[in-house]
Design an enzyme around this catalytic site. Structure first.
Site, short mmCIF file in Angstrom:
data_model
loop_
_atom_site.label_atom_id
_atom_site.label_comp_id
_atom_site.label_asym_id
_atom_site.label_seq_id
_atom_site.Cartn_x
_atom_site.Cartn_y
_atom_site.Cartn_z
N PRO A 170 0.84 -1.20 0.00
CA PRO A 170 0.00 0.00 0.00
C PRO A 170 0.87 1.25 0.00
O PRO A 170 1.97 1.25 0.56
CB PRO A 170 -0.80 -0.11 1.30
CG PRO A 170 -0.67 -1.53 1.73
CD PRO A 170 0.65 -2.01 1.22
N LYS A 171 0.39 2.30 -0.62
CA LYS A 171 1.09 3.59 -0.63
C LYS A 171 0.61 4.41 0.56
O LYS A 171 -0.54 4.79 0.64
CB LYS A 171 0.84 4.34 -1.93
CG LYS A 171 1.65 5.62 -2.07
CD LYS A 171 1.40 6.28 -3.41
CE LYS A 171 2.27 7.53 -3.56
NZ LYS A 171 2.03 8.51 -2.49
N TRP A 172 1.53 4.69 1.50
CA TRP A 172 1.19 5.40 2.73
C TRP A 172 1.21 6.90 2.52
O TRP A 172 2.02 7.43 1.75
CB TRP A 172 2.18 5.03 3.83
CG TRP A 172 2.08 3.61 4.26
CD1 TRP A 172 2.63 2.52 3.67
CD2 TRP A 172 1.35 3.12 5.38
NE1 TRP A 172 2.31 1.38 4.34
CE2 TRP A 172 1.51 1.71 5.40
CE3 TRP A 172 0.58 3.72 6.38
CZ2 TRP A 172 0.94 0.92 6.38
CZ3 TRP A 172 0.01 2.92 7.35
CH2 TRP A 172 0.19 1.53 7.35
N GLY A 217 -3.10 4.32 -2.88
CA GLY A 217 -2.63 3.65 -4.07
C GLY A 217 -1.76 2.47 -3.71
O GLY A 217 -1.80 1.96 -2.60
N TYR A 237 -4.86 13.86 -3.04
CA TYR A 237 -4.79 13.77 -1.60
C TYR A 237 -5.72 14.79 -0.93
O TYR A 237 -5.95 15.88 -1.46
CB TYR A 237 -3.37 14.05 -1.09
CG TYR A 237 -2.36 12.99 -1.42
CD1 TYR A 237 -2.33 11.80 -0.72
CD2 TYR A 237 -1.43 13.19 -2.43
CE1 TYR A 237 -1.39 10.82 -1.00
CE2 TYR A 237 -0.49 12.22 -2.73
CZ TYR A 237 -0.47 11.04 -2.01
OH TYR A 237 0.46 10.08 -2.30
#
Length: 345
Positions: free
Chosen positions: A27-29, A176, A302
């Site tokens: 996962p994209k943090w 993402g 975001y």
């Protein structure tokens, strides 16, 4: 003496998650990228993506990671703050403040965590030239003995699972998917990974605009976007400026009938454009007020609190939408179970 600075490995954007064999997906943090160096004989050193020390802004991490790490190591990962609605980037950004007293207070009120996704050194052994598959295996063994505020990011080798994550991880902190070659070495400063980010949509009220600098009266620079809260108050949430030169001139005519000087119309009771902050400095933030009758659809990446962190991208006009129906409900995103699981371990 401070440890040697390391330029983090980066990712290049892609439109789709790469498939086939040999990939690891994470996962994209949504946090602050950081590298943590700890040699046991001293405090952990936190370094930002742009090679600046971060420790003074996160004293609870400096203290907590010394207890959490089972041994000397260099970790790559993300500094995050977990709130009731997911990761809170707004709270994270408030830490970058010169007042030590404020930082100390926020460290108690909204403590940060470090989510590790790579291991660059274990003890005295550098791992930059080892394949990711080995680094991940070593990281998992190391993290088996770790404890808060140190956490391990989820990962999978299954592209179907990664696609499912991408479809469900919209907002709340997972924005993402990152794809990495299992046989890849760690390349400081190079874009060797792949990132696929969400682009979310929202229907927003156009409550004002700014002139194109130097083209006042002839060309619109940006549209100022708003959403209504539950009390019916319109709040400024961001702007869009993704228009051609011709479209900027056409907007002058489209917006002319809606221009007003009545401060009781549109933005006013809630968050307004041009509010000063330490981020904007002396930038000219003057704007023109519009009656809130136009609705447009935009895409954004975001959220920062209840506003767009970056400029939104204009998609189309929505004459079928009642402006009053454009509310913050559109931005609500459920917290993924995997996100909760990381912090409830």
């Amino acid at each position: 003496m401070e440890p040697e600075l390391i330029a983090p490995m980066l990712a290049k954007a892609a439109d789709a998650i790469p498939g086939g064999e040999g990939w690891l997906y994470e996962p994209k943090w949504d946090g602050f990228r950081a590298i943590v160096t700890w040699a046991s004989a001293g405090e952990p050193f936190l370094q930002s993506r742009d090679l600046k020390p971060l420790g003074r802004y996160f004293p609870e991490l400096v203290e907590g990671l010394a207890r959490a790490l089972p041994g000397p190591a260099v970790l790559d990962g993300e500094i995050v703050i977990m709130g009731p609605r997911g990761l809170d980037f707004d709270a994270l950004q408030q830490r970058v403040h010169p007042a030590a007293s404020r930082i100390a207070r926020l460290a108690q009120e909204t403590p940060a965590a470090f989510v590790a996704f790579d291991l660059l050194r274990e003890g005295d052994t550098p791992l930059f030239d080892r394949p990711l598959a080995e680094r991940r295996e070593r990281l998992e063994r190391l993290m088996a003995a770790a404890r808060p505020p140190l956490y391990l990011t989820p990962a999978t080798r299954d592209p179907a699972t990664a696609q499912e994550w991408f479809e469900r991880f919209e907002g709340a902190g997972f924005d993402g998917v990152i794809a990495k070659r299992l046989d890849g070495v760690y390349q400081p400063g190079r874009r060797g990974w792949v990132k696929v980010k969400h682009l979310r949509t929202a229907d927003c009220v156009v409550g004002g605009f700014r002139w194109n600098r130097g083209e006042e009266g002839r060309s619109v620079g940006s549209l100022l976007l708003g959403l209504y809260d539950d009390a019916g108050v319109l709040h400024f949430v961001g702007h869009t400026s993704s228009f051609s030169a011709a479209a900027r001139r056409e907007l002058v005519e489209r917006l002319a009938p809606l221009r007003t000087d009545d401060e009781g119309v549109g933005f006013g009771q809630g968050r307004t454009p041009g509010a000063p902050s330490r981020w904007t400095g002396t930038k000219d933030l003057s704007w023109e007020r519009l009656r809130p009758e136009l609705v447009c659809e935009v895409t954004f990446d975001y959220l920062q609190g209840n506003r767009f962190r970056h400029a939104a991208t204009f998609q189309r006009w929505r004459p079928d939408r009642d402006p009053r129906s454009c509310t913050f409900d559109q931005l609500e995103a459920p917290v993924p179970a995997e996100l909760r699981a990381v912090f409830e371990r």
